[in-house]
Design a protein around this motif. Structure first.
Motif, PDB file in Angstrom:
ATOM      1  N   LYS A 463      63.380  37.551  24.506  1.00 24.48           N
ATOM      2  CA  LYS A 463      62.932  37.400  26.027  1.00 24.48           C
ATOM      3  C   LYS A 463      63.947  38.321  26.547  1.00 24.48           C
ATOM      4  CE  LYS A 463      58.659  39.016  25.832  1.00 24.48           C
ATOM      5  NZ  LYS A 463      58.114  39.128  24.815  1.00 24.48           N
ATOM      6  N   LEU A 464      64.837  36.848  27.783  1.00 25.91           N
ATOM      7  CA  LEU A 464      65.157  36.649  28.384  1.00 25.91           C
ATOM      8  C   LEU A 464      66.947  37.264  28.567  1.00 25.91           C
ATOM      9  CD1 LEU A 464      63.347  33.964  31.321  1.00 25.91           C
ATOM     10  CD2 LEU A 464      62.896  36.995  30.930  1.00 25.91           C
TER      11      LEU A 464
ATOM     12  N   TRP B  32      63.975  20.658  32.127  1.00 31.39           N
ATOM     13  CA  TRP B  32      63.411  21.974  31.139  1.00 31.39           C
ATOM     14  C   TRP B  32      62.381  21.970  31.389  1.00 31.39           C
ATOM     15  CZ3 TRP B  32      67.174  25.499  33.426  1.00 31.39           C
ATOM     16  CH2 TRP B  32      68.270  24.991  33.505  1.00 31.39           C
ATOM     17  N   LEU B  40      54.081  20.272  38.009  1.00 30.07           N
ATOM     18  CA  LEU B  40      52.863  20.495  38.119  1.00 30.07           C
ATOM     19  C   LEU B  40      51.497  19.898  38.481  1.00 30.07           C
ATOM     20  CD1 LEU B  40      52.557  23.785  37.882  1.00 30.07           C
ATOM     21  CD2 LEU B  40      51.607  23.693  35.680  1.00 30.07           C
ATOM     22  N   SER B  44      49.386  20.393  41.228  1.00 32.79           N
ATOM     23  CA  SER B  44      48.496  20.933  41.451  1.00 32.79           C
ATOM     24  C   SER B  44      47.190  19.456  41.671  1.00 32.79           C
ATOM     25  CB  SER B  44      47.809  20.833  40.029  1.00 32.79           C
ATOM     26  OG  SER B  44      49.118  21.755  39.106  1.00 32.79           O
ATOM     27  N   ASP B  88      61.321  25.904  22.176  1.00 35.37           N
ATOM     28  CA  ASP B  88      61.945  26.435  23.561  1.00 35.37           C
ATOM     29  C   ASP B  88      63.208  25.815  23.949  1.00 35.37           C
ATOM     30  OD1 ASP B  88      58.094  26.721  24.447  1.00 35.37           O
ATOM     31  OD2 ASP B  88      59.461  28.192  23.243  1.00 35.37           O
ATOM     32  N   SER B 125      55.146  21.776  27.872  1.00 39.62           N
ATOM     33  CA  SER B 125      55.879  22.908  28.754  1.00 39.62           C
ATOM     34  C   SER B 125      55.957  22.699  29.952  1.00 39.62           C
ATOM     35  CB  SER B 125      55.864  24.063  27.860  1.00 39.62           C
ATOM     36  OG  SER B 125      54.185  24.249  28.723  1.00 39.62           O
ATOM     37  N   ALA B 126      56.501  23.033  30.808  1.00 39.52           N
ATOM     38  CA  ALA B 126      56.324  23.320  32.087  1.00 39.52           C
ATOM     39  C   ALA B 126      55.115  24.049  32.479  1.00 39.52           C
ATOM     40  CB  ALA B 126      57.896  24.256  32.220  1.00 39.52           C
ATOM     41  N   GLY B 127      54.221  24.529  31.896  1.00 42.03           N
ATOM     42  CA  GLY B 127      53.316  24.982  32.113  1.00 42.03           C
ATOM     43  C   GLY B 127      51.861  24.325  32.108  1.00 42.03           C
ATOM     44  N   GLU B 128      52.291  23.317  31.589  1.00 46.03           N
ATOM     45  CA  GLU B 128      51.213  22.008  30.968  1.00 46.03           C
ATOM     46  C   GLU B 128      51.227  20.957  31.877  1.00 46.03           C
ATOM     47  OE1 GLU B 128      52.383  21.730  26.859  1.00 46.03           O
ATOM     48  OE2 GLU B 128      51.038  22.702  26.111  1.00 46.03           O
TER      49      GLU B 128
ATOM     50  N   MET C  41      55.217  39.624  35.273  1.00 42.72           N
ATOM     51  CA  MET C  41      55.540  38.219  33.745  1.00 42.72           C
ATOM     52  C   MET C  41      54.269  36.968  33.847  1.00 42.72           C
ATOM     53  SD  MET C  41      59.181  37.838  32.539  1.00 42.72           S
ATOM     54  CE  MET C  41      59.103  36.276  31.433  1.00 42.72           C
ATOM     55  N   THR C  47      54.090  34.740  26.032  1.00 42.74           N
ATOM     56  CA  THR C  47      55.023  35.998  25.707  1.00 42.74           C
ATOM     57  C   THR C  47      55.308  36.244  23.951  1.00 42.74           C
ATOM     58  OG1 THR C  47      57.269  35.111  26.047  1.00 42.74           O
ATOM     59  CG2 THR C  47      56.518  35.638  27.925  1.00 42.74           C
ATOM     60  N   MET C  51      56.254  33.653  21.734  1.00 45.55           N
ATOM     61  CA  MET C  51      55.648  32.212  21.704  1.00 45.55           C
ATOM     62  C   MET C  51      55.929  31.717  23.218  1.00 45.55           C
ATOM     63  SD  MET C  51      52.350  33.462  20.719  1.00 45.55           S
ATOM     64  CE  MET C  51      50.693  33.346  19.604  1.00 45.55           C
ATOM     65  N   ASP C  52      56.239  32.018  23.571  1.00 45.22           N
ATOM     66  CA  ASP C  52      57.090  31.324  25.324  1.00 45.22           C
ATOM     67  C   ASP C  52      56.004  30.988  26.410  1.00 45.22           C
ATOM     68  OD1 ASP C  52      59.952  33.140  24.536  1.00 45.22           O
ATOM     69  OD2 ASP C  52      59.855  30.329  24.755  1.00 45.22           O
ATOM     70  N   CYS C  53      55.940  29.803  26.756  1.00 47.98           N
ATOM     71  CA  CYS C  53      55.244  29.840  28.020  1.00 47.98           C
ATOM     72  C   CYS C  53      55.651  30.852  29.325  1.00 47.98           C
ATOM     73  CB  CYS C  53      55.337  28.606  28.620  1.00 47.98           C
ATOM     74  SG  CYS C  53      54.938  28.084  30.435  1.00 47.98           S
ATOM     75  N   ILE C  55      55.919  32.102  32.256  1.00 49.20           N
ATOM     76  CA  ILE C  55      55.574  31.216  33.392  1.00 49.20           C
ATOM     77  C   ILE C  55      57.103  30.006  33.331  1.00 49.20           C
ATOM     78  CG2 ILE C  55      54.934  29.265  33.749  1.00 49.20           C
ATOM     79  CD1 ILE C  55      55.922  31.857  36.778  1.00 49.20           C
ATOM     80  N   CYS C  56      57.053  29.460  32.420  1.00 44.80           N
ATOM     81  CA  CYS C  56      58.231  28.572  32.499  1.00 44.80           C
ATOM     82  C   CYS C  56      59.714  29.412  32.099  1.00 44.80           C
ATOM     83  CB  CYS C  56      57.783  28.025  31.044  1.00 44.80           C
ATOM     84  SG  CYS C  56      56.719  26.723  31.381  1.00 44.80           S
ATOM     85  N   ILE C  57      59.449  30.591  31.068  1.00 47.91           N
ATOM     86  CA  ILE C  57      61.209  30.960  31.538  1.00 47.91           C
ATOM     87  C   ILE C  57      61.412  31.743  32.460  1.00 47.91           C
ATOM     88  CG2 ILE C  57      61.041  31.140  28.868  1.00 47.91           C
ATOM     89  CD1 ILE C  57      60.110  33.603  28.299  1.00 47.91           C
ATOM     90  N   GLN C 139      53.984  28.388  41.491  1.00 42.47           N
ATOM     91  CA  GLN C 139      55.104  28.872  41.475  1.00 42.47           C
ATOM     92  C   GLN C 139      55.651  30.069  42.351  1.00 42.47           C
ATOM     93  OE1 GLN C 139      53.209  28.788  38.747  1.00 42.47           O
ATOM     94  NE2 GLN C 139      53.357  26.940  36.866  1.00 42.47           N
ATOM     95  N   ALA C 220      47.732  27.878  31.340  1.00 43.67           N
ATOM     96  CA  ALA C 220      47.489  26.512  31.867  1.00 43.67           C
ATOM     97  C   ALA C 220      46.857  26.653  33.390  1.00 43.67           C
ATOM     98  CB  ALA C 220      48.201  25.683  31.504  1.00 43.67           C
ATOM     99  N   SER C 221      47.751  27.005  34.473  1.00 46.61           N
ATOM    100  CA  SER C 221      47.368  27.183  35.253  1.00 46.61           C
ATOM    101  C   SER C 221      46.748  28.230  36.359  1.00 46.61           C
ATOM    102  CB  SER C 221      49.113  27.152  36.980  1.00 46.61           C
ATOM    103  OG  SER C 221      49.930  28.069  35.751  1.00 46.61           O
ATOM    104  N   ARG C 227      41.271  27.204  30.112  1.00 46.31           N
ATOM    105  CA  ARG C 227      40.236  26.977  28.999  1.00 46.31           C
ATOM    106  C   ARG C 227      39.462  28.242  28.839  1.00 46.31           C
ATOM    107  NH1 ARG C 227      40.059  21.776  30.368  1.00 46.31           N
ATOM    108  NH2 ARG C 227      39.759  22.010  33.058  1.00 46.31           N
TER     109      ARG C 227
END
Lengths: 587, 159, 431
Positions: A463-464, B32, B40, B44, B88, B125-128, C41, C47, C51-53, C55-57, C139, C220-221, C227
Motif C-alpha cells: 500500500k504505502l 509500532w 490508544l 480513548s 503486519d 494492532s495500533a488501532g486496538e 484513508m 485496507t 487487511m492492514d489496519c 490508520i496504523c499504517i 489520531q 475499532a476507534s 462492533r
C-alpha cells in the motif's frame, strides 16, 4: 562508562497527569533513587518553560542523562531529544516514562494506584537510563548516478525524469532495440492512437538526453553492494562494463503469456491466436476481411478461481452438466491473478476490426468485464458498434473445433441468454495475461529482491511503498511489478524516479543509529543472523558475521536469537532491557 | 497462543473486591503496533486495572525468552508479550520469530510447572486500544486467580 | 525559481507528495481544509487486500509530515487565489480560525467533555457524534481542538475548563501569501449519497447504509468501537447484502464511470463482517466483479473459499423494509439461473460511487485548470503526461484526477509522479 547522573522531570500536563497522579510525590520518590541528583515537577514539560528548565538543570547539576515522565514518546520524544542535544548531551541519553496515556488517562478513578504505578514507571525508566550510551548516526555516501534495468517505456521514462533532474543515468537493455512490449502494440486504448505516437517521443527524450547513457544488447551479470554504493557489472557484446551507481530502477517488464499447446486449440489450429498476434496481424495488414472474429477472455489468468453455485436454482440438466465439468476439471494452466488490461485490450482490437470492416461480427466471451474508471465509455462505444458481449462461466469453457471452409466452430453456454450457442468464425483470439519472465528469478537473486507469490517483483509494502523494493536503493517501475496499462506504468516510473532522486540528491544517507553490533570475539559464524535478517544486513565472511550497518533497521531479531549472545542491539541491549525488568519488582 | 475468550463489559470496576493480592503483570510491547494500541487505550480513556507495567522494544522479535524468565524470577506474577498481527510486522517477520520462540518457551515453562495463563502472547494492532485494555483486565483477573508467582527467587522482596 | 511547492489536500496522496518533495529538499506547504490531515484513508478500518489496519499504517506518515523540517502544515486552511506561473506562483491562503491556539493546546479533550452541543460527526459519515469543540478522530494531526463556530453556543464552558488557556473565541482568520514554484492538487473524493435511487430506500430505511458508513462501524476507534451494530436497533446483523455499482456505471443516477475500487472494498468489508461474526451470511450483488490488479482476484477467491462470502450476479431492483423489525427484503433476478428471487437481510450496504468533491470545480477555477464534466481534474495528456494539468507547474495526484485504478498504492504512485514532475521543473527548470 561514566557514572550516571540522571535528571528526572515529571510533568503535570495541566490536570491530565496532575489531576490523577500525585506528581510532587513522584518527584520526591525519584530523588530517592540511586544516581538521581536532580528531580523536579513541571506544569508542561514540553512548553518553552519546561524545555529551558531541562537545559538549566543539565548544566547546573552536571547531569549526563535525562528522564522525562509525561506523555507517550510517540509525540514528544524527538522534541526532548533535540533539547538534550541543545544541552550538550547525545540525544540517545534520553528516556521517556509514559505516565499519561498508559497511566493517568487509564486509571483516572484510582489516583493511589496510578501514583504507585507512576513511581514504578519512573523507577524502570531510571534503571534503563543508567545503562544508556551515546549513539552515532552513521552516514553513507550516495553515488549520484543511477542504473535503470530495462529500456521499455517505464525504464525510459524513469531515466528521463532522473536525467532531467540532473542525475547521470545508465540504462541497460537486453534487446537490440528500445521500446519494450509497447512497441509491439498497434494501437493504444482508449484513444486508439498508434503506439509509435507514444513510444517514439519517449525513446527520443531518452536518447537525446546527454545525462543518459544507453547500452542495448547488454545483459546484467552481477550486482553487489548496498544502497548508495552498488557495484554493477554487465556485458555488452564482448565488452565487460563495470559501474558504480547509487540507486537502481528495475523496469524489466513482463511477457505476454502464450497458452500451452492444445489450450483452446492454441498451437493446433492456426486460426487460434493471442491478442498480441492479432495486433501484429492488423499492423502488418495480414488479416483479410473476416466474417466473424471471436475473442475469449481470461485465458491463462484467474486460474484456480472458486465459484459457488446454488444448484437447486438450476434446471437438472444444467446442474448435472455443471457438476460434471467441475468434478472433471483439470488443473488450469496459467496464472491466478487478473491481468487487468486484457478486457480493454480486447475491446480495443474489437473496435479496430469494426472500424476496418463494419460488417464483420465480433463477439467477446467474458467472465467479468473489467473496464474500470472511465474505460466504461470505451465499453459503451464497443456495444454501440455492435460488438457482442457474451458471458460464459469458467467451469464450462468454450469448445473449439475445426469446421469446413477453414472456419472454426466455437460452442459456448451463454449464461445471460441461458442458451447453448455456436459460432462459426474465421479467427479465435485468446486474451492472455501479462506474466513474469523466467529470467526474473535470476534477476531477483542478483539484486537480492524478493518475488511475490504471483511471480512478479514484490514491493516493500503493497500500500504505502509501491515502488520501493525491500532492499533499500532499488525501485521498481512498470510491469515488472505486475500488469499495468500505459499511464499506470508511466506514473510508476516517475514515482520510482522521485524515490531514487531523493537518495541521490541528498548525497549522503543517514542510516539507522540503533543497529546491531556484532562482537566478533564471541561470534562463531553459525549464520543464524544472516538467515533471519529480512534486510540482508548480516553476511558471514571469514567465519564471522559482518554487519552492513546501512541495511540494518534495528529490529533486534538477531540480537535475541544469537546463540552466543554476540550481538548487542544498540539502545535496546539485554543489559538495558533487563534493568527495566528487574526494576519493575524492586522497591 | 492464548487470546481473550470473552469480552467483559467495559463497565466492570477495575478491581475485583474479593482480591487477596494485587498481581504485577509485565507487558512487552513493540513500538509500532502494541505500544501504540496501549496509547490508544489512553487517548480513548478506556479504564483498566493498574496492574500492568509496560516495556517497549522496537519489535516483538527482540524479546529473548530470557527476559520472560528473568521477569518470573524477579517476582512478576504474569508476563504478557505483545506485537503486531502476523503479516503486519514493521520489520517484515519479527513477530513470527517472536511467536516461534514463545512456543518453545511455553513448552519449557509447562515442564517447570508454570501455569498456562501466567505467560501469554497476544497480537495488538495500533488501532486496538480496546483490545489492549480488555487484555490487561483479563490477564490481571486470571493471574489473580492463580495466586502470586511461586517461582520468584527467594531474595526478591514481594509486593 | 522558487524551490518550494504547495500541496492542496492532505489525504494519503497529498501526504505522500509532500514527503517526496520535502525529502527532495523542496520546502512544502501542505494545505488542508479540514482540521486534521489524513483524508479518507483515516476513515477506513482495514485496507485491501492485505487487511492492514488503515490508520496504523497512515499515522506514522501523518506524524512524519508534522515533524518534517521542510513541511509546513496549514490545516483548517483554504486556498483563495493563485497568480503567476511555473517557478513563481503567488498563492493566497486563509487560515480559518479554530478558536483554539495551536501552540497552547495539548489535545487533552477536557473542553469537549464539557461542551453541551452534540452534532453528527462528519468523520464518522454521520454514524457518530462530536461536540461543537472537537477533534475529528483520536489520531488527528495536529492534535489541536477546533471550535465549529456555526454550531457553537458561545457558552464559554470550554474556555473556562481549559487548563492551558488555549481557547480564544475571538480568534480571527489569518491571511498568508505564499510564493511557490509548483502546486500539487490532491483533494480526493466525496462519497455519492444515493438518495435519488429511491428503490433502495437510502435515507428512509435506517438499515440501508453506504460502505463508508460501514467502515466507520467496523473501525475499532469508530462510534461503535468496532462492533457492527446496525442503526435501527444496535443488533449485530446476521445477514448482510452488498449492492455494487450504486451510482456508478449508471446513466440515470450518479455517474456513468466505474469508480474502480468498490468491488474490491466490498470483498474486503464482506470478509471483515465474516471475521466479526463467522456465522453470518454475506452476499455481494454485482454486475461485473472488478477485482483486478495485484492480489485481488486471489483475495476474492479467499473470500469465497475460506470465508464463504456469496456472490450473486445481479443488480437488485428493489429493497423493501419491514416497518416493525426494520429488516429488509431485496428483490432481484439471479442472472445465472434467470430466476427472480427475494432475500431477507438485516443490513444492506450500498457500494456508492466515488465522486469529485463539491468544491473541486471552484478550486480548479482558482488555479486556472480544467475539469471534466464530472468535476475531476483533466490531465494534459492522459496517456503520456498523466499527472500534468493544462497549466505548467500545476500537477495533480490521487482521486481528484478521476477513478484511475483508484486505490491507495495508485494514489501513492501518482503522488510520487507528481513530486517527480515538480522536481523536474524546480530543479532543472524543465517545463
Amino acid at each position: 562508562m561514566e557514572e550516571p547522573r540522571i535528571g528526572v522531570f515529571v510533568c503535570h500536563c495541566g490536570i491530565n497527569i496532575g489531576g490523577v497522579v500525585n506528581v510532587p510525590e513522584v518527584v520526591e520518590y525519584a530523588k530517592t533513587l540511586p544516581n538521581v541528583p536532580w528531580a523536579e515537577g513541571n506544569l508542561y514539560t514540553c512548553s518553552e518553560a519546561g524545555l529551558s528548565s531541562i537545559k538549566d538543570a543539565v548544566k547546573k547539576n552536571g547531569l549526563n542523562r535525562v528522564v522525562v515522565a509525561s506523555c507517550t514518546p510517540r509525540t514528544h520524544e524527538p522534541l526532548f531529544r533535540s533539547t538534550c542535544e541543545e544541552a550538550g548531551l547525545n540525544k540517545y541519553l534520553f528516556e521517556m516514562a509514559n505516565i499519561r496515556e498508559q497511566c493517568s488517562w487509564v486509571h483516572s478513578h484510582e489516583p493511589e494506584e496510578a501514583t504507585t504505578k507512576a513511581k514504578d514507571i519512573v523507577r524502570m525508566a531510571v534503571a534503563r537510563a543508567r545503562w544508556l550510551e551515546p549513539q552515532d548516526e552513521p552516514e553513507v555516501d550516495v553515488t549520484d548516478s543511477a542504473m535503470v534495468i530495462g529500456g521499455g517505456i517505464s525504464g525510459l521514462m524513469a531515466a528521463a525524469s532522473l536525467a532531467t533532474q540532473g542525475f547521470k543515468v545508465h540504462l541497460v537493455e537486453k534487446e537490440p532495440q528500445l521500446g519494450g512490449i509497447t512497441r509491439r502494440l498497434g494501437k493504444i486504448y482508449p484513444t486508439l492512437q498508434d503506439s509509435s505516437e507514444i513510444v517514439d517521443p519517449i525513446i527520443k527524450a531518452a536518447t537525446s538526453n546527454e545525462n543518459i547513457q544507453i547500452y542495448t544488447s547488454a545483459t546484467l551479470k552481477d550486482v553487489s553492494g548496498y544502497v548508495g554504493n552498488f557495484k554493477v557489472a554487465f556485458k555488452k557484446g564482448t565488452e565487460d562494463v563495470k559501474l558504480d551507481v547509487g540507486t537502481i530502477v528495475l523496469a524489466s517488464g513482463a511477457l505476454n503469456y502464450e497458452p500451452p499447446k492444445g489450450s483452446f486449440q492454441y498451437g493446433v489450429l492456426d486460426k487460434v491466436v493471442t491478442q498480441l498476434h492479432l495486433e501484429e496481424m492488423l499492423a502488418q495488414g495480414k488479416l483479410a476481411e473476416p466474417e466473424r472474429v471471436l475473442m475469449i477472455q481470461c485465458v491463462g489468468s484467474r486460474t484456480g478461481e472458486v465459484w459457488t453455485y446454488e444448484l437447486s436454482d438450476m434446471t437438472q440438466s444444467f446442474a448435472a452438466r455443471l457438476l460434471s465439468k467441475i468434478l472433471g476439471a483439470k488443473k488450469e494452466e496459467g496464472w491466478p491473478y487478473c491481468s487487468k488490461i486484457c478486457c480493454m485490450n480486447a475491446i480495443k482490437n474489437a473496435i479496430r476490426i469494426k472500424e476496418l470492416w463494419p460488417k464483420a461480427h465480433v463477439d467477446i466471451l467474458f467472465s467479468d468485464l473489467r473496464t474500470y474508471k472511465e474505460y466504461e465509455d470505451f465499453y459503451r462505444k464497443a456495444r454501440a458498434m455492435e460488438v457482442k458481449f457474451i458471458r460464459y462461466i469458467r467451469e464450462i469453457p468454450p469448445e473449439i473445433t475445426e469446421a469446413p471452409d477453414k472456419k472454426l466452430k466455437v460452442a459456448v453456454y451463454d449464461t445471460l441468454a441461458g442458451v447453448e450457442t455456436e459460432f462459426l468464425c474465421d479467427l479465435v483470439v485468446l486474451s492472455t495475461p501479462l506474466c513474469p519472465s523466467k529470467e526474473d528469478v535470476m534477476l531477483a537473486r542478483m539484486l537480492k529482491v524478493p518475488l511475490g507469490p504471483d511471480g512478479f517483483f514484490m514491493e516493500a509494502h503493497p500500500k504505502l511503498r509501491p515502488v520501493d523494493c525491500q532492499s533499500d536503493g532499488i525501485f521498481i517501475a512498470g510491469t515488472a511489478c505486475g500488469p499495468r496499462d500505459i499511464p499506470e506504468s508511466i506514473i510508476s516510473a516517475k514515482a520510482a524516479a522521485a524515490r531514487a532522486s531523493i537518495l541521490m540528491a541528498n548525497k549522503k544517507l543517514k542510516t539507522e543509529a540503533l543497529t546491531a553490533d556484532v562482537n566478533t570475539d564471541l561470534c562463531i559464524g553459525c549464520g543464524l543472523c544472516e538467515e533471519l535478517c529480512p534486510y540482508g544486513a548480516h553476511k558471514i565472511e571469514g567465519g564471522k558475521s559482518k554487519t552492513i550497518a546501512a541495511l540494518c533497521r534495528g529490529c533486534g531479531v538477531c540480537g535475541a536469537d544469537c546463540p552466543r549472545h554476540a550481538i548487542t542491539m544498540r539502545h535496546y541491549s539485554d543489559r538495558q532491557i533487563l534493568a527495566q525488568v528487574e526494576a519493575m519488582m524492586a522497591k | 497462543m492464548s487470546e481473550i475468550q470473552s469480552i467483559p463489559s467495559a463497565g466492570d470496576t477495575a478491581r475485583d473486591e474479593s482480591a487477596s493480592f494485587d498481581p504485577r503483570i509485565l507487558v512487552f510491547t513493540c513500538n509500532w503496533c502494541s505500544y501504540a494500541g496501549a496509547d490508544l487505550a489512553g487517548t480513548s480513556r478506556l479504564q483498566y486495572p493498574a496492574n500492568a507495567r509496560i516495556i517497549r522494544t522496537m519489535c516483538s522479535g527482540r524479546i529473548d525468552p530470557a527476559f520472560v524468565l528473568e521477569a518470573l524470577r524477579d517476582g512478576a506474577d504474569g508476563v504478557l508479550v505483545t506485537g503486531c498481527h502476523p503479516g503486519d510486522c514493521h520489520y517484515v517477520k519479527g513477530n513470527f520469530r517472536a511467536e516461534k520462540r514463545f512456543n518453545f518457551l511455553k513448552m519449557a515453562l509447562k515442564q517447570l510447572g508454570v501455569e498456562e495463563d501466567r505467560v501469554r502472547l497476544a497480537w495488538i494492532s495500533a488501532g486496538e486500544g480496546e483490545k489492549f485494555s480488555l487484555l490487561v483486565r483479563d490477564m490481571t483477573n486470571k493471574v489473580r486467580e492463580l495466586g502470586p508467582n511461586p517461582f520468584k527467587a527467594p531474595n526478591i522482596k514481594s509486593t | 525559481m522558487e524551490k518550494s511547492a504547495l500541496v492542496i489536500g492532505a489525504g494519503i496522496a497529498g501526504i505522500q507528495a509532500s514527503l517526496d518533495l520535502a525529502n527532495r529538499g523542496v520546502k512544502t506547504y501542505l494545505v488542508e481544509k479540514s482540521p486534521s490531515i489524513g483524508g479518507r484513508m483515516a476513515q477506513l478500518d482495514k485496507t485491501f487486500p492485505t487487511m492492514d489496519c488503515s490508520i496504523c499504517i497512515l499515522a506514522p506518515k501523518m506524524i512524519e509530515c508534522f515533524r518534517h523540517p521542510n513541511i509546513e502544515l496549514l490545516t483548517y486552511s483554504e486556498v483563495k487565489e493563485v497568480h503567476g506561473s511555473a517557478g513563481d506562483f503567488t498563492v493566497k491562503v486563509v487560515k480559518k480560525p479554530r478558536y483554539v491556539q495551536a501552540d497552547k493546546c495539548v489535545g487533552c479533550g477536557t473542553c469537549a467533555d464539557h461542551c453541551p452541543v452534540e452534532l453528527p460527526n462528519e468523520f464518522d459519515s454521520g454514524m457518530g457524534i462530536r461536540k461543537a469543540i472537537y477533534l475529528p478522530f483520536p489520531q488527528a494531526v495536529p492534535r489541536v481542538y477546533t471550535v465549529d463556530k456555526d454550531h457553537c453556543l458561545d457558552c464559554g464552558l470550554c474556555k473556562s475548563v481549559c487548563n492551558a488557556q488555549a481557547v480564544d473565541l475571538e480568534q480571527q482568520p489569518v491571511e498568508l501569501e505564499l510564493h511557490v514554484g509548483g502546486i500539487v492538487v490532491a483533494t480526493g473524493f466525496d462519497v455519492y449519497e444515493p438518495l435519488r435511487i429511491t428503490s433502495y430506500g437510502y435515507g428512509r430505511y435506517k438499515n440501508v447504509i453506504t460502505a463508508m458508513q460501514l467502515e466507520r462501524l467496523l473501525s475499532a476507534s469508530g462510534p461503535t468501537g468496532g462492533r457492527i451494530m446496525r442503526p435501527s436497533d444496535g443488533r449485530i446483523p446476521r445477514t448482510v447484502a452488498f449492492l455494487q455499482c450504486v451510482g456508478s456505471r449508471d446513466q440515470r443516477f450518479g455517474y456513468p464511470y466505474c469508480s474502480s475500487i468498490c468491488c474490491k472494498y466490498a470483498v474486503k468489508d464482506a470478509v471483515l463482517i465474516k471475521e466479526h461474526r463467522p456465522d453470518s451470511e454475506v452476499y455481494i450483488f454485482y454486475i461485473d466483479l472488478r477485482v483486478f490488479g495485484k492480489g485481488f482476484q486471489e483475495f476474492a477467491n479467499r473470500a469465497k473459499k475460506e470465508f464463504g462470502v456469496k456472490f450473486v450476479r445481479s443488480s437488485p431492483g428493489e429493497i423493501r423494509e419491514d416497518t416493525e423489525t426494520k429488516d429488509l427484503t431485496l428483490w432481484y433476478e439471479d442472472t445465472l439461473t434467470r430466476t427472480v428471487k427475494s432475500l431477507k437481510v438485516d443490513l444492506v450496504v450500498l457500494s456508492a460511487a466515488l465522486m469529485p468533491r463539491s468544491d473541486s470545480v471552484e478550486l480548479a477555477r482558482i488555479l486556472g485548470i480544467d475539469t471534466d464534466r464530472f468535476g475531476f481534474l483533466v490531465a494534459s495528456d492522459s496517456l503520456r503526461h498523466p499527472v500534468d494539468t493544462q497549466v505548467p507547474g500545476i500537477v495533480g495526484c490521487g482521486y481528484c484526477l478521476g477513478p484511475r485504478t483508484g486505490d491507495i498504492p495508485d494514489s501513492v504512485m501518482q503522488a510520487g509522479a507528481a513530486a517527480a514532475r515538480l522536481s523536474e521543473i524546480l530543479m532543472a527548470g524543465s517545463v
